[in-house]
Structures are given as structure tokens and as C-alpha cells.
Design a protein around this motif. Sequence first.
Motif, PDB file in Angstrom:
ATOM      1  N   ILE A 111      -8.760  -0.905   7.863  1.00 33.47           N
ATOM      2  CA  ILE A 111      -7.514  -0.264   7.449  1.00 33.47           C
ATOM      3  C   ILE A 111      -6.704   0.033   8.705  1.00 33.47           C
ATOM      4  O   ILE A 111      -7.199   0.652   9.651  1.00 33.47           O
ATOM      5  CB  ILE A 111      -7.801   1.089   6.742  1.00 33.47           C
ATOM      6  N   PRO A 114       0.820  -1.215   0.000  1.00 34.25           N
ATOM      7  CA  PRO A 114       0.000   0.000   0.000  1.00 34.25           C
ATOM      8  C   PRO A 114       0.857   1.269   0.000  1.00 34.25           C
ATOM      9  O   PRO A 114       2.082   1.197   0.063  1.00 34.25           O
ATOM     10  CB  PRO A 114      -0.792  -0.111   1.297  1.00 34.25           C
ATOM     11  N   HIS A 148     -13.984  -2.360   4.808  1.00 32.95           N
ATOM     12  CA  HIS A 148     -12.827  -3.203   5.113  1.00 32.95           C
ATOM     13  C   HIS A 148     -11.935  -2.471   6.094  1.00 32.95           C
ATOM     14  O   HIS A 148     -11.839  -1.248   6.074  1.00 32.95           O
ATOM     15  CB  HIS A 148     -12.053  -3.533   3.830  1.00 32.95           C
ATOM     16  N   SER A 202      -2.415  -1.803  -3.456  1.00 30.91           N
ATOM     17  CA  SER A 202      -3.131  -1.511  -4.693  1.00 30.91           C
ATOM     18  C   SER A 202      -2.145  -1.348  -5.846  1.00 30.91           C
ATOM     19  O   SER A 202      -0.983  -1.001  -5.631  1.00 30.91           O
ATOM     20  CB  SER A 202      -3.922  -0.214  -4.508  1.00 30.91           C
ATOM     21  N   THR A 251     -12.642   1.444   5.216  1.00 24.28           N
ATOM     22  CA  THR A 251     -13.068   1.930   3.903  1.00 24.28           C
ATOM     23  C   THR A 251     -14.589   2.055   3.953  1.00 24.28           C
ATOM     24  O   THR A 251     -15.223   1.619   4.913  1.00 24.28           O
ATOM     25  CB  THR A 251     -12.710   0.941   2.783  1.00 24.28           C
ATOM     26  N   TYR A 254      -7.824   6.792  -1.358  1.00 25.28           N
ATOM     27  CA  TYR A 254      -7.365   6.910   0.032  1.00 25.28           C
ATOM     28  C   TYR A 254      -8.091   8.040   0.756  1.00 25.28           C
ATOM     29  O   TYR A 254      -8.402   7.955   1.934  1.00 25.28           O
ATOM     30  CB  TYR A 254      -5.846   7.163   0.092  1.00 25.28           C
ATOM     31  N   THR A 257     -15.331   4.588  -1.161  1.00 23.31           N
ATOM     32  CA  THR A 257     -14.040   4.010  -1.549  1.00 23.31           C
ATOM     33  C   THR A 257     -14.251   2.913  -2.589  1.00 23.31           C
ATOM     34  O   THR A 257     -13.565   2.877  -3.620  1.00 23.31           O
ATOM     35  CB  THR A 257     -13.350   3.339  -0.331  1.00 23.31           C
ATOM     36  N   HIS A 258     -15.205   2.032  -2.296  1.00 27.43           N
ATOM     37  CA  HIS A 258     -15.421   0.865  -3.153  1.00 27.43           C
ATOM     38  C   HIS A 258     -15.912   1.292  -4.538  1.00 27.43           C
ATOM     39  O   HIS A 258     -15.559   0.696  -5.548  1.00 27.43           O
ATOM     40  CB  HIS A 258     -16.421  -0.092  -2.506  1.00 27.43           C
ATOM     41  N   SER A 298      -5.020  -7.311  -2.541  1.00 21.66           N
ATOM     42  CA  SER A 298      -5.049  -5.867  -2.725  1.00 21.66           C
ATOM     43  C   SER A 298      -6.468  -5.390  -2.433  1.00 21.66           C
ATOM     44  O   SER A 298      -7.407  -6.186  -2.393  1.00 21.66           O
ATOM     45  CB  SER A 298      -4.660  -5.522  -4.153  1.00 21.66           C
ATOM     46  N   ILE A 299      -6.628  -4.088  -2.246  1.00 24.11           N
ATOM     47  CA  ILE A 299      -7.964  -3.564  -1.946  1.00 24.11           C
ATOM     48  C   ILE A 299      -8.894  -3.795  -3.129  1.00 24.11           C
ATOM     49  O   ILE A 299     -10.085  -4.069  -2.956  1.00 24.11           O
ATOM     50  CB  ILE A 299      -7.891  -2.074  -1.512  1.00 24.11           C
ATOM     51  N   MET A 349      -4.615  -1.825   2.435  1.00 25.81           N
ATOM     52  CA  MET A 349      -5.008  -1.104   1.223  1.00 25.81           C
ATOM     53  C   MET A 349      -3.933  -1.127   0.161  1.00 25.81           C
ATOM     54  O   MET A 349      -3.658  -0.116  -0.477  1.00 25.81           O
ATOM     55  CB  MET A 349      -5.369   0.331   1.556  1.00 25.81           C
ATOM     56  N   LYS A 366     -10.180  -7.294  -2.728  1.00 23.33           N
ATOM     57  CA  LYS A 366     -11.153  -7.410  -1.632  1.00 23.33           C
ATOM     58  C   LYS A 366     -12.516  -6.882  -2.062  1.00 23.33           C
ATOM     59  O   LYS A 366     -13.536  -7.486  -1.759  1.00 23.33           O
ATOM     60  CB  LYS A 366     -10.666  -6.621  -0.413  1.00 23.33           C
TER      61      LYS A 366
END
Lengths: 624, 458
Positions: free
Chosen positions: A295, A201, A293, A314, A247, A325, A251-252, A279-280, A312, A283
Motif C-alpha cells: 500500500i 481508492p 499487499h 475498492s 495489508t 483500511y 484486512t483480507h 481493486s483490493i 487499495m 487482489k
Amino acid sequence: MFEENYDVVVVGAGHAGCEAALACARLNLETIIFTVSVNSIALMPCNPNVGGSSKGHLVREVDALGGEMGKNIDKTFIQSKMLNKSKGPAVHSLRAQADKAEYSRSMRQVLENQEHLTIKQSEVSDLIINDNTVTGVKICTGGIYHAKAVILCTGTYLRARCLCGEAITNTGPNGLQAANHLTASLEKAGIELVRFKTGTPARMDGRTVDYSKMIEQSGDERIIPFSFSTDPESIQKEQVKCYLTYTNEKTHEIIRNNLDRSPLYAGVIEGTGPRYCPSIEDKVVRFADKDKHQIFVEPEGLSTNEVYIGGMSSSLPEDVQLEMYRTVPGLENCKIVRNAYAIEYDCINPVQLYPTLEFKKIHNLFAGGQFNGSSGYEEAAAQGIIAGINAAMSVLNREKITLDRSQAYIGVLIDDLVTKENHEPYRMMTSRAEYRLLLRQDNADIRLRKIGYEVGLVSKEDYEKVVRKQKLIDEEIDRLRNTYVGSGKKVSDFLNSMGSTELKSGSSLYELISRPELDYYMIEPIDDNRRELDEDIKEQVNINIKYAGYIEKQIKQVEGFKKLESKKIPDDMDYDKVSGLRNEARQKLKAYNPVSIGQASRISGVSPADISVLLVYLKGKTRS
Amino acid sequence: MYLSDTITAISTGMNNAGIGIIRISGEGSFKIASAIFRLSSGKSVNTFESHRVYYGFITDDGKTVDEVLLIALRSPKSYTTEDTIEIDCHGGNLVMRRILKIILSKGARLAEPGEFTKRAFLNGRMDLSEAEAVTDVINSSNEYALNNSIKQLTGKLTEKIRLLRDKIKYEIAYIESALDDPEHYDLSGYYLRLSNVTDEICDELVSLKKSFNEGRIISEGINTVILGKPNVGKSSLLNLLTGEETAIVTDIAGTTRDALKQDIVMNGLSLKITDTAGIRETDDIIEKIGVDKALESAKDADLILMMIDSSEEIDETDIKIFDFIKDKNAIILLNKSDLKQKVSENDVKKFTQKCIMSISAKDETGIEEFKAKINEMFLKGTIDYNDEVILTNERHLYLIENSIQSLEEVKNSISAEMPEDFVSIDLKNAYEYLGTITGEQTGDDIIDEIFSKFCMGK
């Protein structure tokens, strides 16, 4: 041409290389360790911690065998915590936040001060192999280093490629120079290589993080050292804080909208990534129903403002990263110091190795760490010390060691690597150890000190310490078994106060400890003749009594396991002569050449029926 | 080499039947067949076609030994999956032995007991429980036992065990996942679910375990004891049952002068009937021994047939017997319905809840109803032959008992509120015990144990 002679050459000075080189040098073998940069010795290019669930076990085992990782983290940690304390003792695991720069600097110093060890900044380009035996290496600048054994610990450097969205650079971790030459030489030697990927991350400027929006995560009040040689009193100190945040849907959404720009999903990445350290992006795709999730925000050290954004990792492009972020509570105004990136690298299919970590086809060539398809500092160190010990044993003409699945997480790790098909970087996990109640982090010294001592990496003093410890544990358990309390008022009052049933007749203290609601510590008020004992001994006494029934069952399981493990398959086994094997199994057995029926039974594609055939065949052979 | 040598055995019983079968299996089978077999034209066959029947003669040094049908089965399409030759010869003891001797002289080795099936198993043609079922099929003494063995042979038991194993595996995997990834796998409230699942699996295993007794009854016969006072007609009943049925298997003389054991097959069920000494209060030591023995053998009986002479009043001794059988599977037979009745079915009902039937052993009345009743008791009411898997094998029983025990320990850990990682130890044990039934879990000792039990020439 420039030439030198050594007993052992170690290629790479990461966590595997350091343990391997130290093990050899400490066994008085002239050892040289190569690194692309002396500044990157024992580098922690990813997370700023050592240990964690099941990885903490590995560190303690490395320490019990006489390795350095535990001692080094004890010197350089800035927060420490025993994880999973609400669960059973088998899954308790120590994790420490490291001061990364200090960790690396301190390990480098240990290497520098180690007798018989030479550090050399240079890239190894070729293996020198004669008659299926490695006899040395050649470096890029032309020099030749002859050696009786070579240990490959190249980590993630081989033909490394870093990806940050569309930006791709041919560098190793942390922008370091990749090692681009050795792969060809390995391929020429007939070594099968695969390509794996992993990621890390972003690091933030700590001054731009708003911790008030996060949940504080403190270390333990009483710090337990990793190393069995470290005096607990010497490491009680002020600790830094870590933080937990989450998150969210926003974020998603950003991630989902930009998946096409992720090299992983756009098909740019060839390597296979770890499912267990996703990685995020992974996920968000895999756990689509989760609206958040975890962090973890962790400091990188005391002498830097950089913080690590755990959970996180990525490979999304820089602009998407920043946007993503900044949706996280507390990171709204964050500034990225180092971008998250994914890294691809060459490593081997480890089934080419014996459980000793020596190549099956190339004598005296050993391998450890991420080069073997694992992930993680601890997994690397664990293989490093075994590869180091066995390279040394080979040079010294002594018997090599193998730890089995019932002896250590290290045994599980290596057996899995050399036996099972790995399609992604292998991460140690609690669930991989079948006999984990016996393989606790708290008894790694009792399990492995003796082996470390016999090898020559554990001092007589340290070994005698564990012998004494075992004796005190046994004596105390015996005493509790033979100390009876009656149904008098003192005992009855005590039991009532603990919510435990009163005694009708006499009972041993041992029996009382076995009750679910009581333990060794609790019954102290009715144990009049209790001796003063160290904390670690009390812990062993308690665990061994409280969980005796379960421990016994695991010991039984181990006995069954050992039966098949002890059935050795001769080295020159000709599977073509065994009729009745299914074709797939025959191919696999020929390729893996397992050392025992037990190992054979764990190869995917070898069925129980195939194992029966093998058993009968071997029986027939011994008969005739 | 152990497996690739060629084995042979007489595969049918040595009982002078019309036809006998001799089987050869292994790499050398076809070569041996070429050497000993001549077509009716006198020619030998160099290449046998698979799955073809050849008519011809077994010859020895040019002399004809027997007229046979020879079946060639090429690997892997045979019972053992090896090249196999089956010779249908005449069933005489002497001729079969002679042919066997010729085959042996051509390089085959006499098969060990069970070796054909062992090879079939080792060559992956069947799993362990299927291989065991082969033994059971061969040893089946009646059609129900045979049906059940065939069911097992077709993998019904394996199917059932696999289903249960999968359930256990899911729970193990869930716990392990939660240990390693607590963020994404939640264990809160999990014990409630686990304890339900464990109960479900346990129930299924317990009913399998119970079926063992039914399975044993089916395969070994219903252990039946006739009890009653002297001269109520016990022996007449026995004579009637055995005399009428032609399928008498064996006669074993009792150890006392007045006890007799007989095996009969009745409407497809096997009964092992023990006739006992008449029960009465006595000072005669020898007779007392007989009475004690009668009661002793009744203790372990699957079925007690209590006989009462309906022309006599019920007395103290009858009442004692009623009391003795009150927890047992029993039928009360009011015999001598041909005589003047002093005791009616209703009179007896005052003393017992058991099924009561009137018969006359002398006139042979009520006998069909009585037989139907036994079938009803042992077949319809308790065992459904279409769906249920029945356990018939001691090894399976032992493993199922062990897995039940392990699941009980799971429940104990749950109620003691042990952390989740502890229950997976016992779940794993249960999983492995069940796997040992189907052979999905291997061990050296299992293989030895099982093949020591194969004691026939298949």
C-alpha cells in the motif's frame, strides 16, 4: 439556432482532450474544446502521479512530439523518482508525484493562453454526420458547432455510474456530472460501444495517518525532468515524502467476509475492469496465497491534507471500507475524506479505428483516451496528441502520421488498441513493447523529435538541439572506438582496482566499456582526452556501447517486423475473394480491415496459415 | 485469381508403369471431369458424389482415349482441401500425356512443382514441417527414411518443437510479468532456474541437431569408403556386395580409373560405397594421386571398411591406416580367411580398438555377420526408430542451430549477470526460430524458400 464554425471540435478536456486540442490550436487551426466543467480540465481523479513503469516512456514520447504533459508535470511535481534503476535501461521509468490541483490549474492556464483555442463549458449531445463524414457537433443547450474534424475524448464520463457498495450514483468521476446524451448519437452513427469499469481508492485526512508505522519513500536526489525542454537545474527542489505499508491477514479476512456486498462480485457491475490495476478485492481473490499487499500512501498536493491510498481501490460499501483500511498499520485511526468507488462508463471497441485514430467508417471523426478503452492519464495523453495531430493533418490536407511498434510505446499502445481484442481497460506495460531496448525513455527525443518537428509542434530550436545531441553522441562513440590504451602501469593498476582483467596488448576504450564490470563513467581515469559532455549525452554513449550487442539484435528483430509491416493491404481488399482463408479469419479480417500484413498477423483469430494465404494472394495480385 | 484456378499434373512417375494417376484440383475440377469422362454406359456424369470411385472412359471428341477409374473428392475432404479429381489410368507415357493434354484443353493449368502440397498447406490442412515431410516421403530412398518422414508428416517434429517452444514461452512470460508486476512475481534466484531450463532445452535441441547427421545417413545413405593396401580384396568385397544385392540404384563411374562409387540398399539401409586405390608408399605420381584421393574421400566418410589380407603380415602401411582411422567409424575386415592365416584378430587388436571381423570375399563367409554389424552400428546403437524424431531437413537444421545459438547467448547474459529484461531478447529469438520450423511464425521469405524446394508433381 446558435451556430459557429471551427476547424476542430474536441469533446472532453481530460488528458487526451488537452493534448488533442493543444496540438490542433498550435498548428493554427481554430479549435474549440468542450468540457462538462472548466474546473475539471486535466483533472486527476485517481492516482496523484504521472509516469511510472512504461507510462513514463509515454510521457517522454508525448513530450518529444511536442505535447504538454511532460512540461506540465515538471512545473507541478512534488516528488520525482526514476524507477527500476537496478534493471536494464529499457525499463528505467520516471515517475513524479503531482500536486493534483496545481497540475490541473496549470494545464488549464496553458489552454486558456493558447492562441486559436476556445474553452467551452457544455455537454455535447450529438454528432452531425453527412455522407459518412462528421461535420460538427450539437450541444445540450441546442447550439451547433460546425467543424472540419471532431475528436472524441470523453474519458469516463459517458453514462457514468459510480458504485460504492450498495450506494450507486449516476455521476462521473469525483462526483462530477456524467455525460448522458452522446451515447445515443454515437450508436445511431453505427459506432459499437462497450462498457468498462475502473476504480479508485479512498482519500484520507493526512492528519489521521500515523506515518511512523510506515516505510518512508523519498524522491531521487538528482531530479530528472520529464520534458526534453526543461532545464534540469530549474527543477531541483525540496520534495515531499511518500510512505509504504502493507495489508495483512486481518484486512483480507474483512474483504473475504464482505465479498457479497461488493458490486463486482455481487454481479451489479456490468463493465469489465482492468486486470492490471486490480481493486483490493480482486487482489485478495486472485492472489489468495499472498498474506500481504503493498500500500502506497501519497500526498494529493501541497495545499491539502488529503492523502491517496495507492493499491487499495475498492467498491465495497462505506462501512466495510473504513473497517478494512483501519487494519493497515498506520491507518488504525484514519478518517476517510472521499470513499473509494468503482466507476462504469461507455467507451468504444477501438478496432473501429485506423492506427491514425480516425474512425474507419466516419471520415474526419477521431478518438482518444479512455473513450478508446484504455486506462491511465499517460495512455490518454499519448492517444490525444496522435488524434490531435491527425485531425489537424486531415483538415490541412497533409499526410497523417502513424507510429509503429518499433518507433514508440505510443505505437505499441495504439496498434494494440486498434488490432487486438480488448476485454478490459488497456494499460501500457513494459512487456507489451517487443523492441523496448530501442524504445527507451532516455532516447525518446532521438526517436521522435524529428516527427514532432515535421508535424510542426516542435520548434526549430528544440529540433536542432536533438540533432546536435546525436552528433555529439556519435563523435564520442567514434573517439572511444579509436582511442587505444596499452598494457602500461596506469591502465593495469586501474583495471586491477576495478576487478577487471589486465590487458596483454592494446585495446580500445570502447572494448573496455563493453566489459560487464566496467562502464563509460568508470573508465574516466584512463581516458585522458575526455571532453566535457552533458549528462544526457554521456548516458547515451554508455548505453549504446555497453548494450551494443543486444541493441543490434533488437534492430534485427525490427527488420523482420518491418518486412511484414511494409506489405500493405489495399483499402478495397475483398476478403471474400481470397479462398483458403479459414472462416473465423475471414470474418475478423473483414471486421478489422488491417492496413498491412503485419497488422493482420497480430489479430487474434488470424493464424500463420491465414497470413500465408494472404501473402500468396497479394503476390498473385501484383503479378497480374 | 491465384488460388482458385484449377491445376493438374501427372502424379506418378513417367516410367511406363502399369498404372498412372493424374490429379486435378480446384474449383473447375468436377466440371472438367464431366466434360472428359464417360461411364461404361456411355453417359456422362453431371454431379459426382464425393469419395466415390467411377469406372469408365476418358474421351476426346467422342473418341475413347483410355479406360480409367475416376475418384471424386469434394472440398474440403481432399488432399488440397479443394474439389479434386483423381484419374487412375494406364501408366504408359503416351496415354498419360494425352489425358493431361485433354484436361489442359478444358481450362486447367499445369501445376507448378509442389503446388498440390502448397495448396494443402495454404488451405490450412497441414503445417509447414508436415508439408516439407511430404517431399521427404516422396524422395525417400529406403524404408528408414520413409518411416522418419512419415513420422514428421504425422506431426511428431511439430509436437516436439511445440513442447520446447512452450517451455521458452513460459520463461519469457515469467520475466515479462515480473517486470510489470514485481510485487507479485519474484525474480530473486530466478537465474538459477532459468539456467537449468535453458540447459534442458539446449540439450534437446543439440540432440535434434545431432540427429540431423543420422537423418542424413538415413535419407542419403551411409557414405562408406573401403580402404586398404593393394590386392587385399577390396574390389572383391564391393563386387560381392553389389552383385548379391539386386537393389542397385545407380552406378557412377569414379573419376579415376581405379575408384568406383556404388549405391546399394542392404537390409533396408542405403550405402554409398567408394572403392579406392590401394594404399602404399609410391613414387609413381599417378598412383600417388590415387592414394591421396583415397585418403581424401575417407576423411568425410560415415563408415570406413579397412581391409587387411590376413595371409600377409601387418606392415608400416597398415599401421599408417590404423592411425588414419583412429577417430573414425570403422570396421576392420580380415579378408582371405580361406587362406593360411598369418594375422589373427588378436594380432590386429594390438593396433586398434575398432571392431574386427574375419571374412572371405572369395568364399562369401562372414558376410552376413558383417552386414548385421553395420545395421547394429547405424540403427540399434545410435538411433531409436520408435521414439526419436530425426532431423532430415537443412532448413530445420539451420533454424535449430540458430535457436541453440540464441540460448547460448541467454546463458552468457546470465553469467554476465545482465538484468533479466536482456535475456528475454534472446529467448524470444530462440522462440521465433523454432516457430519458423513449424510455420507458427510466418514470413514471406519462408514461404518462397520452402516452395522453391517442392520439385515434384504431388
